[in-house]
Write an enzyme that holds these catalytic residues in place. Structure first.
Site, short mmCIF file in Angstrom:
data_model
loop_
_atom_site.label_atom_id
_atom_site.label_comp_id
_atom_site.label_asym_id
_atom_site.label_seq_id
_atom_site.Cartn_x
_atom_site.Cartn_y
_atom_site.Cartn_z
N GLU A 177 -10.07 7.89 2.86
CA GLU A 177 -9.83 8.09 1.43
C GLU A 177 -10.42 7.01 0.52
O GLU A 177 -9.78 6.58 -0.44
CB GLU A 177 -8.30 8.20 1.17
CG GLU A 177 -7.69 9.37 1.90
CD GLU A 177 -6.17 9.43 1.84
OE1 GLU A 177 -5.63 10.53 1.77
OE2 GLU A 177 -5.51 8.36 1.85
C1 TNX Z 1 -2.99 10.53 3.99
S1 TNX Z 1 -3.80 10.21 6.74
C2 TNX Z 1 -3.25 9.20 4.24
C3 TNX Z 1 -2.20 8.20 3.97
C4 TNX Z 1 -0.97 8.82 3.39
C5 TNX Z 1 -0.68 10.13 4.08
C6 TNX Z 1 0.59 10.77 3.64
C7 TNX Z 1 -4.60 9.08 6.17
C8 TNX Z 1 -5.58 8.50 7.02
N1 TNX Z 1 -4.36 8.74 4.89
O1 TNX Z 1 -2.71 7.20 3.12
O2 TNX Z 1 0.08 7.93 3.56
O3 TNX Z 1 -1.74 11.01 3.85
O4 TNX Z 1 0.89 11.87 4.43
#
Ligand code: TNX
Length: 561
Positions: free
Chosen positions: A355
């Protein structure tokens, strides 16, 4: 309590179904009713040899060979297995009240023996041996023997023995009990080498003691990796001597504005040592280049534009990143991964990589390639979320799949270049997802995940164009935006964590939802006795208790991913 059917008033003790003029069907009904009434008052059914979670590879019961642990039992073990024997004794002493001394001489006959032996394993008839985590457990009329090639194997065998004792073994105080173990032989070893769970200590901070308890929960179910998500926008949780403000300034916030916290290096060492004793390897994650707001608050020179951002206590993602155009960023990465690697005995270092929405794709790739090289220079193997796939390969690297559609050509291409994969599909094993629409905490962006949904999939075939040989294992992440206490952590882990553990450990041939839910049901009373909070999922036929909801949640298992 006896369950003989009530004798009919005028006909003496003769069995009902042999009475002239009586309908056998009615007699059968009467007998069943009487048996049911007895069952309600009866103690829990004795544990059977096959009741273990995760399901063992081979189970050969011998009901003639049940064994009862005597009060004067000694645990015999060879020197290299001594620590496992001490832990077994620690588990069994509180409820039994037995002294259970640990002594040398594993070959002497005795009620409990742990044998470390390569030679013994060659004769076990398992084609390619029990490997570095397998074990054999023999229960005969004269005692229990666990045999393995490694202390890890002995440890897993000891956890199995713990589950074979009556539920009351979980009691913290002595219980008057017949400490019976069902007779027969178990030969067991894992399907995948990597079986884990992740705890996000960044969104909410959890003190060392909570983390240790989570390690115990993993170890019960033969999970062998604890991934700690140590850094995120809301907090930096590990002290780094060369950049002290990361923890001192970046550590004092968390979601919702609470006080946060961080692990000193001594705290972290304590966690890894505690885990190592339980054959659990800690995988530290430093999430880069995104999810870094807390680091930017502490060191604004790492921020693009060099403007210190405000501390962040919300739950949005994707807005922060370290400045990929500033050489100080790479000095920071090298220092941090260098210190974390030096504190970490295990082979892995997780770089995050998810992300980073504000970093252009080619800049992201170049950043990740430099960061991967910095990790490799510490001697650790790179792990990262599957977004790392777009960057070049580095020896041994492992991509952690968290998608929800089971299909990603970029990940498959990275696997063809040599990457291995850990499976954490969001819609199967994200333990921050709610069980049902009315679950009081958790998310639902990847769907509702009750036990069946967490259990009923195959890590070996889940990802398109990723062969089973490239799958290192499975991991269940627990993100903690809405999870604030140990009890809430346990509520989200249980009963789904054992489902994921079974996917990682048990051979596919044992996979069977109906059998699993029956075996799992027997663990509810164990968790209660051990003081572990759990969700009484309607997917599982728990032994009768008034707290179990009767309504089933909608079946969300229709699609294959
Ligand atoms: C996605 S999964 C994220 C996290 C959040 C999560 C909540 C991932 C690698 N990144 O930053 O906490 O969703 O479900």
């Amino acid at each position: 309590m006896p369950t003989t059917p009530a004798a009919p008033t005028e006909s003496g003790p003769e069995p009902l179904d042999r009475l002239p003029g009586r309908q056998p069907a009615a007699a059968e009904l009467a007998r069943t009713a009487a048996r049911r009434a007895g069952d309600l008052l009866a103690p829990p059914a004795p544990v059977r040899l096959g009741d273990v979670v995760p399901a063992p590879e081979q189970v050969t019961p011998d009901p003639a060979a049940d064994f009862t642990l005597p009060a004067d039992a000694v645990i015999r073990v060879s020197a290299a297995g001594r620590d496992v024997a001490e832990q077994l004794a620690e588990w069994l002493r509180p409820a039994t009240g037995f002294p259970l001394p640990v002594a040398d001489a594993p070959d002497a006959d005795g009620p409990l023996a742990l044998t470390l032996s390569e030679a013994a394993l060659a004769a076990e008839g398992v084609a390619d041996g029990l490997g570095d985590e397998g074990y054999r457990l023999d229960v005969t009329g004269s005692g229990v023997r666990i045999t393995a090639a490694t202390p890890a194997g002995l440890f897993h065998g000891a956890q199995t023995l713990r589950q074979l004792l009556p539920t009351t073994i979980e009691s913290a105080a002595p219980v008057a009990e017949h400490w019976a173990v069902p007779g027969g032989t178990i030969v067991d070893r894992p399907r995948f080498p990597y079986r884990g769970a992740m705890l996000d200590v960044a969104r909410h901070f959890f003190p060392v003691e909570d983390v240790l308890r989570v390690v115990d929960h993993l170890a019960r179910y033969k999970l062998n990796h604890l991934h700690l998500h140590l850094t995120d926008d809301q907090g930096w949780r590990i002290a780094v001597d060369s950049w002290p403000r990361l923890a001192e300034v970046g550590g004092v916030t968390e979601v919702g504005g609470g006080p946060g916290g961080f692990y000193t290096q001594a705290d972290y060492r304590r966690i890894v040592a505690y885990a190592a004793r339980r054959h659990v390897t800690v995988v530290p994650e430093i999430d880069l280049p995104g999810h870094t707001n807390a680091a930017l608050v502490a060191y604004p020179e790492l921020a693009p534009g060099k403007v210190p951002p405000p501390p962040y206590t919300g739950t949005e993602v994707g807005f922060s990143y370290v400045d990929p155009a500033d050489e100080r960023t790479y000095a920071f990465v090298a220092d941090v991964v260098g210190e974390v690697a030096a504190l970490t005995p295990g082979p892995w270092l997780h770089l995050g990589g998810d992300e980073a929405f504000k970093v252009p794709a080619d800049t992201y790739r170049a950043f990740v390639e430099r960061a991967q090289a910095l990790v490799a220079a510490t001697g650790k193997t790179v792990v990262g979320w599957h977004q790392l796939a777009s960057a070049g390969h580095v020896d041994g690297r492992v991509l952690q799949w968290w998608g929800t559609n089971g299909d990603d050509p970029e990940t498959a291409a990275a696997v063809r270049r040599g990457a291995r994969v850990i499976l954490s599909p969001g819609n199967r094993v994200y333990l921050d997802m709610k069980y049902a629409a009315d679950t009081p905490i958790g998310h639902d962006w990847a769907g509702l995940i009750d036990v069946r949904r967490a259990y009923d999939w195959d890590p070996g075939t889940h990802l398109t164009d990723v062969p089973a040989e490239a799958v290192l294992g499975v991991e269940a992440p627990l993100w903690t935006e809405s999870v604030t206490t140990l009890a809430e952590v346990e509520f989200m882990l249980f009963p789904r964590l054992p489902a994921v553990a079974e996917l990682g450990w048990s051979p596919r041939s044992t996979h069977d939802w109906d059998g699993f839910r029956e075996r799992l049901a027997g663990h509810g009373p164990r968790w209660t006795a051990a003081g572990i909070t759990f969700h009484p999922s309607p997917d599982v036929p728990w032994p009768a208790t008034p707290t179990v909801p009767t309504q089933r949640t909608p079946d969300t298992t229709a699609d294959s991913h």
